[in-house]
Design an enzyme around this catalytic site. Structure first.
Site, PDB file in Angstrom:
ATOM      1  N   SER A 108       0.831  -1.219   0.000  1.00 46.06           N
ATOM      2  CA  SER A 108       0.000   0.000   0.000  1.00 46.06           C
ATOM      3  C   SER A 108       0.861   1.263   0.000  1.00 46.06           C
ATOM      4  O   SER A 108       1.941   1.281   0.591  1.00 46.06           O
ATOM      5  CB  SER A 108      -0.875  -0.006   1.260  1.00 46.06           C
ATOM      6  OG  SER A 108      -1.420   1.271   1.496  1.00 46.06           O
ATOM      7  N   TYR A 131      -2.252   5.514  -4.307  1.00 46.68           N
ATOM      8  CA  TYR A 131      -3.299   6.504  -4.051  1.00 46.68           C
ATOM      9  C   TYR A 131      -2.860   7.782  -4.744  1.00 46.68           C
ATOM     10  O   TYR A 131      -1.671   8.131  -4.712  1.00 46.68           O
ATOM     11  CB  TYR A 131      -3.437   6.784  -2.557  1.00 46.68           C
ATOM     12  CG  TYR A 131      -4.263   5.775  -1.790  1.00 46.68           C
ATOM     13  CD1 TYR A 131      -5.520   5.396  -2.238  1.00 46.68           C
ATOM     14  CD2 TYR A 131      -3.800   5.218  -0.607  1.00 46.68           C
ATOM     15  CE1 TYR A 131      -6.294   4.492  -1.527  1.00 46.68           C
ATOM     16  CE2 TYR A 131      -4.560   4.310   0.121  1.00 46.68           C
ATOM     17  CZ  TYR A 131      -5.805   3.949  -0.352  1.00 46.68           C
ATOM     18  OH  TYR A 131      -6.576   3.065   0.341  1.00 46.68           O
ATOM     19  N   THR A 157      -5.908   2.571  -6.884  1.00 46.50           N
ATOM     20  CA  THR A 157      -7.159   2.483  -6.119  1.00 46.50           C
ATOM     21  C   THR A 157      -8.073   3.650  -6.465  1.00 46.50           C
ATOM     22  O   THR A 157      -7.675   4.810  -6.393  1.00 46.50           O
ATOM     23  CB  THR A 157      -6.848   2.437  -4.606  1.00 46.50           C
ATOM     24  OG1 THR A 157      -6.077   1.269  -4.361  1.00 46.50           O
ATOM     25  CG2 THR A 157      -8.115   2.392  -3.782  1.00 46.50           C
ATOM     26  N   LYS A 253      -8.407  -0.763  -9.085  1.00 50.73           N
ATOM     27  CA  LYS A 253      -9.015  -1.400  -7.909  1.00 50.73           C
ATOM     28  C   LYS A 253     -10.169  -0.569  -7.358  1.00 50.73           C
ATOM     29  O   LYS A 253     -10.016   0.643  -7.158  1.00 50.73           O
ATOM     30  CB  LYS A 253      -7.945  -1.554  -6.825  1.00 50.73           C
ATOM     31  CG  LYS A 253      -8.437  -2.061  -5.493  1.00 50.73           C
ATOM     32  CD  LYS A 253      -7.275  -2.319  -4.560  1.00 50.73           C
ATOM     33  CE  LYS A 253      -7.710  -3.002  -3.289  1.00 50.73           C
ATOM     34  NZ  LYS A 253      -8.320  -2.104  -2.328  1.00 50.73           N
ATOM     35  N   HIS A 277     -13.505  -2.071  -1.166  1.00 56.08           N
ATOM     36  CA  HIS A 277     -12.493  -1.718  -0.174  1.00 56.08           C
ATOM     37  C   HIS A 277     -12.740  -2.463   1.142  1.00 56.08           C
ATOM     38  O   HIS A 277     -12.537  -1.932   2.234  1.00 56.08           O
ATOM     39  CB  HIS A 277     -12.510  -0.199   0.069  1.00 56.08           C
ATOM     40  CG  HIS A 277     -11.155   0.400   0.317  1.00 56.08           C
ATOM     41  ND1 HIS A 277     -10.442   1.064  -0.649  1.00 56.08           N
ATOM     42  CD2 HIS A 277     -10.369   0.440   1.430  1.00 56.08           C
ATOM     43  CE1 HIS A 277      -9.298   1.493  -0.143  1.00 56.08           C
ATOM     44  NE2 HIS A 277      -9.227   1.109   1.119  1.00 56.08           N
TER      45      HIS A 277
END
Ligand SMILES: Cc1cc2nc3c(=O)[nH]c(=O)nc-3n(C[C@H](O)[C@H](O)[C@H](O)COP(=O)(O)O)c2cc1C
Length: 382
Positions: A108, A131, A157, A253, A277
């Site tokens: 992440s 992100y 994402t 995603k 999520h």
């Protein structure tokens, strides 16, 4: 005190005992009423399998591919923020366990161990989840760092430009590293094994960000930092902006709607992940497994479809595969393994899923995961 963990639920019980409340709760929570979080798991029970007998069950294979990469079974580790707070050096340990198991690990953006930390401690390429922040220079630098680290896929994402509210995080005063209030000292002090391991690592902040991004008012608070930095104007054209900067595999995603899936299929992405999520964003959204077949029917011929959300067993993986997911991802199952037993626990979580998947596939009369389709599913009509 605990018997040998045989299920993901066993690992979850152990994690609760070992991990400070604020971080255990961070993993075990969904947005608002948690209805979508619960539905993700519960809806798998509504999908039934056909029991077949007297078919050859020898020489079975779970080997497959996800975005063209070999996987020993179609299960990847989903990106999870603060993974390194479930256990010291958590991202490194999870990546190593995934590498040993022959499945992809996704790091992440909001991890504790950095891209470089994971790259230095693994030997195969891992995946990086991005992100998108308002500061595009910083986003470009993250993409550049993922490239330099040899990451083989970028997971973009789409479903978290603003943070869904998870009540427990507010009540717990979640922060990384934990604050020194009596409540937080108590939570950490009552988890001595976790605390001792954490004292031995230097990795206790958001290391992809700290020292790389411009200073922010309160980086220790995920909620504050997200609200300040994440780009709420992210749009479909940004997918191509990212594509211009990333020539490896690109995975989108957080697609849960057929119209969005159709938009996503028109981009140059290699795969989409049907995901809400883990029920942490839009409470009231349908479960991932409920949306999966609709999305596969709409775009399955145009783009590879993956899914995550609610997988707690190998049966769930098989059901997702039957409904058209070429690959699946697990979030909490490996976080519980990690919190419970470190790297061994992640390995155990993957072993549990692999065994369940293998035996279930055999009992459905199939020997090769590549043969799995909707024909293994049973309809209930009584
Ligand atoms: C504790 C936690 C942190 C997460 N952090 C991220 C993240 O940083 N980026 C992201 O794209 N998804 C994140 N997710 C969502 C997961 O990638 C995944 O979609 C979800 O966990 C799948 O559901 P499951 O936990 O039921 O397997 C997180 C999920 C959890 C449980």
């Amino acid at each position: 005190m605990f018997s040998e963990p045989l299920t993901i639920a066993d690992l979850k019980r152990r994690a609760k005992w070992r991990v400070p409340k604020m971080f255990y709760d961070y993993a075990d929570s969904g947005a608002w009423t948690q209805s979508t979080y619960k539905a993700n798991e519960a809806d798998f029970a509504k999908v039934h399998l056909r029991q077949r007998v007297l078919v050859d069950m020898s020489d079975r294979s779970l080997a497959s591919t996800m975005v063209g990469q070999d996987v020993s079974m179609p299960v990847a580790l989903a990106p999870t923020g603060l993974c390194g707070m479930q256990h010291a050096d958590g991202e490194i340990l999870a990546a190593q366990a995934a590498e040993d198991a022959g499945v992809p690990f996704t790091l992440s953006t909001m991890s504790v161990c950095s891209i470089e930390d994971v790259a230095e401690n693994t030997s195969k390429p891992f995946w990086f989840q991005l992100y998108v922040m308002k500061d595009r220079g910083f986003v470009e630098s993250l993409i550049g760092r993922a490239k330099a680290a040899g990451c083989s896929a970028l997971v973009l994402t789409l479903d978290l430009q603003i943070l869904g509210q998870r009540h427990k995080d507010i009540v717990n005063g979640l922060s990384t590293p934990p604050k020194f209030t009596p409540k937080h000292v108590w939570q950490v002090g009552t988890r001595p094994f976790w605390a001792l391991e954490m004292l031995q690592t230097k990795r206790r902040s958001f290391r992809n960000i700290v020292g790389h991004a411009p200073a922010s008012s309160d980086l220790s608070s995920l909620a504050v930092w997200t609200a300040e930095q994440f780009d709420t104007r992210l749009s479909w054209s940004d997918v191509e902006w990212i594509r211009e900067r990333w020539d490896g595999k690109l995975i989108l995603k957080g697609v849960l709607d057929v119209e969005d899936a159709e938009m996503a299929a028109k981009t140059s992405a290699d795969a989409i992940i049907v995901s809400n999520h883990g029920g942490r964003q839009l409470d009231g959204a349908l479960s991932s497994i409920a949306m999966l077949p609709k999305i596969v029917d709409a775009v399955g011929n145009d783009v590879e479809v993956h899914m995550d959300g609610g997988i707690r067993s190998g049966q769930d993986v098989l059901k997702a595969r039957a409904l058209g997911a070429r690959g699946t991802y697990i979030g909490r199952p490996y976080l519980y393994g990690l919190g419970a037993m470190g790297k061994k626990g992640v390995t155990r979580a993957l072993d549990i899923l692999r065994k369940e998947l293998d035996v279930t596939m055999a009992l459905c009369g199939k020997r090769d995961i590549e043969e799995i389709d909707r024909s293994i599913l049973a309809k209930v009509d009584f």
